[in-house]
Write an enzyme that holds these catalytic residues in place. Structure first.
Site, short mmCIF file in Angstrom:
data_model
loop_
_atom_site.label_atom_id
_atom_site.label_comp_id
_atom_site.label_asym_id
_atom_site.label_seq_id
_atom_site.Cartn_x
_atom_site.Cartn_y
_atom_site.Cartn_z
N CYS A 78 0.82 -1.22 0.00
CA CYS A 78 0.00 0.00 0.00
C CYS A 78 0.85 1.27 0.00
CB CYS A 78 -0.91 -0.01 1.22
SG CYS A 78 -1.89 -1.52 1.36
N GLY A 115 -1.42 0.87 -4.98
CA GLY A 115 -2.66 0.25 -4.54
C GLY A 115 -3.86 0.86 -5.23
N ASN A 147 1.25 0.71 6.09
CA ASN A 147 1.80 0.01 4.93
C ASN A 147 2.72 -1.08 5.45
OD1 ASN A 147 2.90 -0.81 2.47
ND2 ASN A 147 4.38 0.85 2.43
N GLY A 148 2.42 -2.34 5.10
CA GLY A 148 3.27 -3.43 5.54
C GLY A 148 2.45 -4.61 6.02
N TYR A 159 10.63 -3.19 -9.02
CA TYR A 159 9.29 -3.03 -9.57
C TYR A 159 8.41 -1.99 -8.88
CZ TYR A 159 4.46 -4.19 -10.81
OH TYR A 159 3.15 -4.13 -11.21
#
Length: 455
Positions: free
Chosen positions: A8, A34, A108-109, A253
């Protein structure tokens, strides 16, 4: 890129007029991290308001509902599910009322001990509304016996393990925390307000700063907590001993090429990956083409080093969603053809080198080879600017199970046969690290490539 789900994006804005609007633009610039849901909470010092929904940032927010999010502080989130299920209850920010007031949090994670903590909390009477790791933190904070929110947050953080970039918003303060390993990127920026005062922004990627005219200051350090409150500069507390292991796949990426991640510009690193790949693997071909968009920088590097002409031989339709969203193999293959279209005049009769960043399941790569052969390619050589992906990630990236990772169950020769290419080569792990100009002492997390997990 072949079938990775992303983690995210989070943003926090403090001491800025129209903080929610700045959070909106920041989330827009990080939409690549996201696309499932988006949300913003704002505070005017008295009350926290939250708007969130399924969909892209531009479909969730408009001028009318942004006006409802008044205040000088805001937190925002773009979601791609790495934990939890696809429901509105799993969208962020997560808002809660508790004995000290109101709080909203974005994360995030992935917490690697989430199931263990959830089970203990439920046994002690906690009731969960979602399947998110983030809600665990809310319960730990509410149950803490510490007297102030700052100490309660620290108390909760010291009980969790895994990857997290967190922003907590109370009615008057903002707290920012990054895990001790620093798995995910997290940057701090500064904003010059119209009245001459200084505002602050934290975001998953520095590309968020450019759109709101913020100045990059530094990365939030692993194990660091930043406290933002009115009329004071940010206070820094090192609440955990740093053991940096930033995610090497951010360079491959996830991150936008124009972002600065872990101190390095992503575009520059990806171009060097292509240069290293050309040095390691020399192929006789007529043109080098990228798989757009994540293969472009590496393809440029490969072309420059090999002296083989670079061409945009495949055009991407940006209005088609990412192929991994579709649940069936047939639909994934159809969406590849909808998304990527070859330019026959460039490809017909040519020996083609195709540069992509990674192969996960192999589905997309096989479709690309077939598309190029259908456009008249004489030979198709697939070159991957990262090592084979052999292990899933547990630190915030929703990768397939190990048995679904093609490199975990097939040799390079077998994968080459499966994707129907004339040849298949990967950048070595040493070559990837060389692209980052890092030595043995630079401890990146590279578990997806070597299976060695930090936590």
């Amino acid at each position: 890129m072949d079938s990775f789900k992303e983690e995210c994006a989070v943003v926090g804005v403090y001491n800025c007029q129209n903080a929610a609007k700045l959070a909106y633009y920041s989330l827009f610039s990080m939409q690549h991290r996201g696309q499932e849901a988006s949300g913003i909470s704002s505070s005017d010092g008295k009350k926290i308001k939250t708007i969130k929904n399924h969909g892209l940032v531009t479909s969730v927010f408009d001028e009318e509902n942004l006006k409802k999010l008044s205040g000088y502080a805001a937190v925002g989130h773009n979601r791609y599910s790495t934990a939890g299920e696809d429901s509105m209850l799993d969208a962020q920010p997560v808002f809660a009322r508790y004995d000290l007031g109101e709080m909203s949090v974005v994360h995030n994670g992935n917490l690697t001990n989430a199931q263990e903590l959830r089970k203990k909390l439920i046994e002690n009477g906690a009731i969960f509304q979602s399947f998110m790791d983030t809600e665990i933190l809310i319960h730990l904070i509410a149950k803490s016996e510490k007297k102030c929110l700052q100490d309660r947050i620290i108390d909760a953080i010291l009980q969790v393990q895994g990857a997290y970039s967190l922003v907590f918003l109370s009615r008057s303060k903002m707290f920012v925390i990054r895990d001790a390993n620093g798995f995910r990127p997290f940057s701090l920026g500064k904003i010059q307000n119209d009245d001459g005062s200084v505002g602050y922004i934290v975001a998953s990627e520095s590309c968020a700063f450019d759109l709101v005219n913020a100045q990059y200051v530094r990365d939030v350090q692993p194990g660091e907590m930043l406290i933002f409150e009115a009329n004071k500069p940010p206070q820094s507390l090192q609440i955990m001993s740093p053991t940096p292991h930033p995610c090497i796949f951010e360079y491959v990426y996830f991150a936008r090429p124009d972002s600065k991640v872990f101190g390095r510009t992503v575009y520059d690193v990806r171009k060097k990956m292509g240069i290293e790949l050309a040095r390691e693997k020399s192929i006789d071909a007529d043109i080098v083409i990228p798989v757009p968009d994540s293969g472009v920088a590496a393809a440029l590097g490969y072309s420059q080093e090999s002296k083989i002409p670079f061409e945009l031989g495949i055009i991407r339709n940006h209005y088609i969603g990412r192929t991994f969203i579709e649940p069936t193999q047939t639909m994934r293959e159809l969406k590849v053809r909808l998304k990527l279209n070859p330019i026959r005049e460039l490809i017909e009769g040519k020996k083609v080198i195709v540069i992509d960043d990674s192969i996960v399941r192999g589905t997309t790569s096989r479709q690309i080879v077939r598309i190029l052969r259908g456009a008249g390619a004489k030979e198709v050589h697939m070159c991957i600017s990262s090592p084979p992906t052999i292990s899933p990630c547990y630190y915030g990236v929703d990768t397939p199970n190990k048995e679904d990772l093609i490199s975990a169950r097939m040799s390079v020769e077998q994968i080459c046969e499966y994707i129907e290419a004339d040849s298949l080569v990967y950048l070595s792990l040493q070559g990837l690290r060389q692209s980052l100009e890092c030595g043995q002492s630079d401890s990146f997390c590279q578990a997806c490539f070597d299976g060695k997990y930090v936590v």
